[in-house]
Design a protein around this motif. Structure first.
Motif, PDB file in Angstrom:
ATOM      1  N   GLY A   1      -4.900   2.339   0.257  1.00 12.39           N
ATOM      2  CA  GLY A   1      -5.475   1.423  -0.720  1.00 12.39           C
ATOM      3  C   GLY A   1      -4.935   1.593  -2.118  1.00 12.39           C
ATOM      4  O   GLY A   1      -5.472   1.008  -3.052  1.00 12.39           O
ATOM      5  N   CYS A   2      -3.864   2.372  -2.284  1.00  9.64           N
ATOM      6  CA  CYS A   2      -3.185   2.475  -3.577  1.00  9.64           C
ATOM      7  C   CYS A   2      -2.198   1.306  -3.641  1.00  9.64           C
ATOM      8  O   CYS A   2      -1.116   1.355  -3.040  1.00  9.64           O
ATOM      9  CB  CYS A   2      -2.446   3.800  -3.719  1.00  9.64           C
TER      10      CYS A   2
ATOM     11  N   GLU B   1      -9.637   1.951 -10.866  1.00  8.06           N
ATOM     12  CA  GLU B   1      -9.081   0.635 -11.175  1.00  8.06           C
ATOM     13  C   GLU B   1      -7.998   0.757 -12.228  1.00  8.06           C
ATOM     14  O   GLU B   1      -8.094   1.566 -13.145  1.00  8.06           O
ATOM     15  CB  GLU B   1     -10.186  -0.310 -11.650  1.00  8.06           C
TER      16      GLU B   1
ATOM     17  N   ARG C   1      -6.640   5.129  -4.822  1.00  7.84           N
ATOM     18  CA  ARG C   1      -7.725   5.777  -4.071  1.00  7.84           C
ATOM     19  C   ARG C   1      -7.314   7.241  -3.952  1.00  7.84           C
ATOM     20  O   ARG C   1      -6.359   7.556  -3.234  1.00  7.84           O
ATOM     21  CB  ARG C   1      -7.909   5.155  -2.707  1.00  7.84           C
TER      22      ARG C   1
ATOM     23  N   GLN D   1      -4.616  -0.355  -8.415  1.00  9.24           N
ATOM     24  CA  GLN D   1      -5.730   0.562  -8.172  1.00  9.24           C
ATOM     25  C   GLN D   1      -5.223   1.740  -7.365  1.00  9.24           C
ATOM     26  O   GLN D   1      -4.216   1.652  -6.678  1.00  9.24           O
ATOM     27  CB  GLN D   1      -6.901  -0.099  -7.465  1.00  9.24           C
TER      28      GLN D   1
ATOM     29  N   ASP E   1       0.873  -1.170   0.000  1.00  5.38           N
ATOM     30  CA  ASP E   1       0.000   0.000   0.000  1.00  5.38           C
ATOM     31  C   ASP E   1       0.912   1.223   0.000  1.00  5.38           C
ATOM     32  O   ASP E   1       1.695   1.416   0.933  1.00  5.38           O
ATOM     33  CB  ASP E   1      -0.891  -0.018   1.239  1.00  5.38           C
TER      34      ASP E   1
ATOM     35  N   GLU F   1     -13.154   9.557  -1.107  1.00  4.97           N
ATOM     36  CA  GLU F   1     -12.166   9.122  -2.089  1.00  4.97           C
ATOM     37  C   GLU F   1     -12.849   8.384  -3.231  1.00  4.97           C
ATOM     38  O   GLU F   1     -13.914   7.786  -3.058  1.00  4.97           O
ATOM     39  CB  GLU F   1     -11.145   8.191  -1.421  1.00  4.97           C
ATOM     40  N   THR F   2     -12.219   8.410  -4.385  1.00  3.16           N
ATOM     41  CA  THR F   2     -12.673   7.671  -5.555  1.00  3.16           C
ATOM     42  C   THR F   2     -11.697   6.541  -5.815  1.00  3.16           C
ATOM     43  O   THR F   2     -10.478   6.760  -5.812  1.00  3.16           O
ATOM     44  CB  THR F   2     -12.732   8.600  -6.793  1.00  3.16           C
ATOM     45  N   VAL F   3     -12.215   5.338  -6.037  1.00  3.78           N
ATOM     46  CA  VAL F   3     -11.371   4.200  -6.387  1.00  3.78           C
ATOM     47  C   VAL F   3     -11.223   4.190  -7.904  1.00  3.78           C
ATOM     48  O   VAL F   3     -12.220   4.218  -8.631  1.00  3.78           O
ATOM     49  CB  VAL F   3     -11.969   2.872  -5.897  1.00  3.78           C
TER      50      VAL F   3
END
Length: 136
Positions: free
Chosen positions: A94-95, A56, A43, A41, A13, A52-54
């Motif tokens: 989460g990146c 992909e 975030r 991905q 991460d 936040e926007t995920v």
């Protein structure tokens, strides 16, 4: 100013790895000078967004910069999709690293960076203070 090059492996991460780097002995406060790599991905929190926007992947990290304070980080990143479109914003947890991330930190041993609530902005903002001299 001492520099610390980092290579982050697949699956790491991005934000958590940089937060962990500041907890290592001798690191503390730092600025991200440069960052490139790839993600499965991202975030990102876009300007004035509350969430936040995920995004992909696969994604390429085009740029990464920010400050690593002892009680919080402030990171911004621009990523490109396979079609070349680019998105950027505030880096969340989460990146996930796809193949690698190469990051160069500028360490600030003579400074203590912290984050404190700013009544005017409503956010945790950077506070930079010189470290007191070490007594021998």
């Amino acid at each position: 100013m001492p520099l610390l090059p980092l290579r982050l492996p697949p699956g790491a991460d991005l934000r958590e790895a940089l937060e962990e780097a500041t907890r290592q002995p001798g690191v503390g406060s730092a600025f991200v000078v440069s960052g490139i790599g790839s993600l499965t991905q991202a975030r990102l929190r876009f300007a004035q967004a509350d969430v936040e926007t995920v995004i992909e992947g696969p994604l390429e990290i085009l740029s990464l910069s920010g400050s690593l304070a002892e009680n919080g980080v402030h990171l911004h990143m621009a990523v490109s999709r396979a079609d070349g479109s680019v998105l950027g914003g505030h880096v969340g947890h989460g990146c996930a690293i796809r193949t690698t991330a190469e990051v160069l930190l500028a360490l600030l041993p003579d400074w203590q960076l912290t984050r404190a609530h700013d009544a005017e902005t409503g956010y945790q903002e950077l506070v930079a203070m010189p470290r007191p001299p070490k007594r021998g």
